[in-house]
Write a protein that holds these residues in place. Sequence first.
Motif, mmCIF file in Angstrom:
data_model
loop_
_atom_site.group_PDB
_atom_site.id
_atom_site.type_symbol
_atom_site.label_atom_id
_atom_site.label_comp_id
_atom_site.label_asym_id
_atom_site.label_seq_id
_atom_site.Cartn_x
_atom_site.Cartn_y
_atom_site.Cartn_z
ATOM 1 N N ALA A 1 -5.735 -7.591 -11.311
ATOM 2 C CA ALA A 1 -6.499 -7.993 -10.191
ATOM 3 C C ALA A 1 -6.412 -9.611 -10.473
ATOM 4 C CB ALA A 1 -7.868 -7.788 -10.158
ATOM 5 N N THR A 2 -5.429 -10.103 -11.006
ATOM 6 C CA THR A 2 -5.387 -11.633 -11.071
ATOM 7 C C THR A 2 -3.726 -12.132 -10.866
ATOM 8 O OG1 THR A 2 -5.199 -11.880 -13.565
ATOM 9 C CG2 THR A 2 -7.175 -11.964 -12.964
ATOM 10 N N SER A 3 -3.580 -13.293 -10.894
ATOM 11 C CA SER A 3 -2.341 -13.770 -10.772
ATOM 12 C C SER A 3 -1.622 -13.668 -12.009
ATOM 13 C CB SER A 3 -2.241 -15.333 -10.137
ATOM 14 O OG SER A 3 -2.733 -15.569 -8.952
ATOM 15 N N ASP B 1 -3.833 -10.740 -17.628
ATOM 16 C CA ASP B 1 -2.502 -10.745 -17.358
ATOM 17 C C ASP B 1 -1.582 -10.652 -18.557
ATOM 18 O OD1 ASP B 1 0.036 -10.603 -15.396
ATOM 19 O OD2 ASP B 1 0.521 -12.417 -16.698
ATOM 20 N N ASN C 1 0.705 -7.616 -10.220
ATOM 21 C CA ASN C 1 -0.346 -8.581 -9.972
ATOM 22 C C ASN C 1 -0.808 -8.660 -8.408
ATOM 23 O OD1 ASN C 1 1.653 -9.899 -12.302
ATOM 24 N ND2 ASN C 1 -0.632 -10.568 -12.412
ATOM 25 N N ARG C 2 -2.112 -8.267 -8.352
ATOM 26 C CA ARG C 2 -2.507 -8.052 -6.996
ATOM 27 C C ARG C 2 -4.132 -9.123 -6.859
ATOM 28 N NH1 ARG C 2 -0.317 -4.751 -2.935
ATOM 29 N NH2 ARG C 2 1.854 -4.145 -4.261
ATOM 30 N N ALA C 3 -3.903 -10.108 -6.978
ATOM 31 C CA ALA C 3 -4.925 -11.044 -6.952
ATOM 32 C C ALA C 3 -5.601 -11.106 -5.467
ATOM 33 C CB ALA C 3 -4.656 -12.451 -7.193
ATOM 34 N N GLY C 4 -6.933 -11.668 -5.348
ATOM 35 C CA GLY C 4 -7.418 -11.761 -4.009
ATOM 36 C C GLY C 4 -8.596 -10.842 -3.652
ATOM 37 N N ASN D 1 -11.716 -11.290 -4.788
ATOM 38 C CA ASN D 1 -12.618 -10.883 -5.687
ATOM 39 C C ASN D 1 -12.030 -9.655 -6.651
ATOM 40 O OD1 ASN D 1 -14.393 -13.164 -5.527
ATOM 41 N ND2 ASN D 1 -14.938 -12.609 -3.645
ATOM 42 N N GLY D 2 -11.102 -9.091 -6.650
ATOM 43 C CA GLY D 2 -10.727 -7.977 -7.285
ATOM 44 C C GLY D 2 -10.652 -6.690 -6.340
ATOM 45 N N HIS E 1 -15.487 -7.821 -12.962
ATOM 46 C CA HIS E 1 -15.484 -6.791 -11.857
ATOM 47 C C HIS E 1 -17.113 -6.131 -11.485
ATOM 48 C CE1 HIS E 1 -10.904 -6.183 -12.650
ATOM 49 N NE2 HIS E 1 -11.373 -7.406 -11.969
#
Length: 331
Positions: free
Chosen positions: A41-43, A49, A71-74, A76-77, A101
């Motif tokens: 949940a981050t870049s 990561d 990677n699927r940021a945005g 707030n998770g 989280h």
Amino acid sequence: MKRAIRNSHLAVALALGAMPLSVAAQATSDFPTQSVRIIVATSPGGALDATARAIGNKLAQMWDQQVLVDNRAGANGAIAYDLLAKSTPNGHTLMTVSATHIVNSLVIRDWPHNVLKVTAPLSQVASLYYVIYRHPSVPLKSLKDVIDYGRKNPGKLLYGTGGNANISHLGWEWLGHMSGAKFKHVAYKGASNAVKATIAGELHVGFSTVHSLRGHFASGRAHPLAVTAKQRIAQLPDVPAVAEFGMPEYEINQWYGIVTSAKVPPAITAKLSPAIIEAVKSDEVTKRLSADGSVPVGSTAAEFSAHLKAETAKWQRVLQDTGMALSGSKL
């Protein structure tokens, strides 16, 4: 003749009834049967990561299957949790989770998922503690000095974090609540900007990870005061733990873990968890996590499940004790 027909029908029925179980058993014994995805949940480039990639590389070797980091940021998770919730529940989609989280699920009103309900915990893979530090120009040589000054001069010491109601912000406020000191918060857009401001002398003290501060400590641009663990950590053995200053319950741990969807059958999670533990405890992953400033863990699924529940209860208590149950909070 009729008996033979009945026996034939019975045999067919038994065979048909056994097929799903047989297929499921075969799928479990052969797991994984395709490439595995780890949602992050981050870049790319951050500690979470890097942790996912280190473990994913080891799992790929163990399974002889491709393990991809997605990677699927945005949000707030929440985007990552949406993907996990909608994934096929066959155990081939995993996700990294963190203490952030849990906090987000408590303080953000429209955060859509309950971490405890939508995930099947597999293992806590690492602990990542914070360091309380000061700018070199600040003549406070220990955490005791900082606390004493904060008691006698409430609101005079400035600290910065990467936003409101994140773990760093809550960590400072909880420290103040426990010690009776008062500090003034300055919110920045991102934790790295708060560190830059402290290094530049715009703030007196700060709160960040070993990974982000090690170079500044080596150059003398920042001085460590305490780690937010209950005992000293190997990466900074000469730096005392906050617990050594009369606050034995104080611990801020940006832990990382791996989960899968709560809909995944137990027979599959029972294979996933030991594999992840084995990967975490391998020499190459242990060395990599330690080099990044983390403390490798590799807990069982049951231990990680208990940890998630305990962390949820702790952060609820911190929000209540500090009066930081925000207007948008779910508390």
